[in-house]
Design an enzyme around this catalytic site. Structure first.
Site, PDB file in Angstrom:
ATOM      1  N   PRO A  90     -60.904 -92.040  18.408  1.00  0.00           N
ATOM      2  CA  PRO A  90     -62.523 -91.650  18.641  1.00  0.00           C
ATOM      3  C   PRO A  90     -62.895 -91.555  20.139  1.00  0.00           C
ATOM      4  O   PRO A  90     -64.032 -91.337  20.405  1.00  0.00           O
ATOM      5  CB  PRO A  90     -63.103 -93.172  18.176  1.00  0.00           C
ATOM      6  N   GLU A 117     -56.189-101.533  13.647  1.00  0.00           N
ATOM      7  CA  GLU A 117     -57.532-101.500  14.528  1.00  0.00           C
ATOM      8  C   GLU A 117     -57.302-101.048  15.741  1.00  0.00           C
ATOM      9  O   GLU A 117     -58.135-101.070  16.451  1.00  0.00           O
ATOM     10  CB  GLU A 117     -57.521-103.051  14.624  1.00  0.00           C
ATOM     11  N   ARG A 154     -56.286 -71.852  10.678  1.00  0.00           N
ATOM     12  CA  ARG A 154     -56.967 -70.602  10.088  1.00  0.00           C
ATOM     13  C   ARG A 154     -57.204 -69.604  11.207  1.00  0.00           C
ATOM     14  O   ARG A 154     -57.308 -68.494  10.844  1.00  0.00           O
ATOM     15  CB  ARG A 154     -58.279 -70.943   9.344  1.00  0.00           C
TER      16      ARG A 154
HETATM   17  N1  ADE Z   1     -59.322 -92.444  14.708  1.00  0.00           N
HETATM   18  C1  ADE Z   1     -60.096 -92.900  14.176  1.00  0.00           C
HETATM   19  N2  ADE Z   1     -61.364 -92.357  13.995  1.00  0.00           N
HETATM   20  C2  ADE Z   1     -61.228 -91.147  14.732  1.00  0.00           C
HETATM   21  C3  ADE Z   1     -62.005 -90.117  15.021  1.00  0.00           C
HETATM   22  N3  ADE Z   1     -63.332 -90.151  14.853  1.00  0.00           N
HETATM   23  N4  ADE Z   1     -61.565 -88.963  15.696  1.00  0.00           N
HETATM   24  C4  ADE Z   1     -60.087 -89.159  15.906  1.00  0.00           C
HETATM   25  N5  ADE Z   1     -59.498 -89.959  15.628  1.00  0.00           N
HETATM   26  C5  ADE Z   1     -59.934 -91.119  15.055  1.00  0.00           C
END
Ligand code: ADE
Length: 250
Positions: A90, A117, A154
């Site tokens: 994230p 986690e 794609r």
């Molecule tokens: N791992 C956990 N959440 C994620 C996300 N939103 N984007 C990429 N990897 C992740």
């Protein structure tokens, strides 16, 4: 293109990689997937890939060794690897169509899926690039890896077939898609727009472009700000604004 996926849940990929377009792309040898379970590279007999965090706190942290050993065994000398090593997290760069296009130029991709986690900070040093698919936290990098794979594959030549190579990727670049219709002409009182039945290709082209502009303007004005508009697009957009202003737009 060869795509290697490093994960402790290889079975999660079975459905998406072996269905529909991605399945066909593999059969045509346009893309090769290899799933590597880094549990097999765990340093201990018990195959623990995670451990408690130094400094305390809840949860488990993915250990660096299994990930490094797996990636190095698979890719060899990393300084000579002709591809991109990508960590799904994230905290990464936000994935978008532009990045999908860039990645589609690569010969090879290695996707590392974090899980649990968190992962040991030193794993970051392995990656050329960190990617996030959006501002939300998933249980792991597996679903994000599938999203990246789908969007990239794609775009590979031959994957969608010639007739399907999407207009939206070139002419309609940066816009939301125009509305599509198929038979029947009328369904529960909802009609297919006349222009699409007219056979007039130029009128249809203009209508589609204007609809794409209208949708983007209404639903995603931020996309229009990023896009360089041609003279025709500016004129069509001006018409849309005028119509809206005059209250004709339904
Ligand atoms: N791992 C956990 N959440 C994620 C996300 N939103 N984007 C990429 N990897 C992740």
């Amino acid at each position: 293109m060869e795509i290697r996926i490093f994960t402790i849940f290889p079975e999660m990929f079975n459905g998406p990689l072996n269905t529909s377009i991605l399945k066909r792309a593999q059969e045509k040898d346009l893309v090769q997937f290899k799933l590597i379970d880094f549990r097999a590279y765990a340093p201990s007999k018990h195959q623990n890939v995670d451990d408690t965090p130094f400094g305390g706190g809840a949860g488990m942290v993915l250990k660096p060794e299994p990930v490094y050993y797996a990636v190095e065994t698979e890719l060899g000398d990393l300084s000579r690897y002709e591809g991109k090593i990508i960590l799904l997290t994230p905290q990464g760069q936000q994935f978008d169509q532009e990045l999908a296009k860039e990645l589609a130029q690569e010969k090879s991709l290695a996707l590392i899926c974090g899980h649990y986690e968190g992962f040991d900070e030193r794993i970051r040093a392995l990656a050329h690039l960190e990617i996030s698919i959006g501002d939300y936290v998933l249980t792991g990098g597996e679903l994000p890896a599938m999203v990246v794979i789908d969007a990239v594959c794609r775009l590979l030549p031959g994957v969608l077939g010639e007739s399907a190579s999407p207009l939206s990727d070139s002419f309609y670049e940066g816009l939301l898609e125009y509305p599509q219709y198929t038979r029947p002409r009328e369904f529960r009182g909802m009609m297919v727009p006349e222009v699409l039945l007219s056979g007039n290709h130029e009128e249809i082209r203009k209508w589609r472009l204007q609809e794409a502009l209208k949708r983007t303007w209404q639903k995603r004005p931020d996309l229009l700000q990023k896009k360089e508009l041609s003279a025709e697009e500016q004129r069509l957009l001006e018409e849309i604004r005028q119509e809206e202003h005059d209250g004709k737009d339904g």
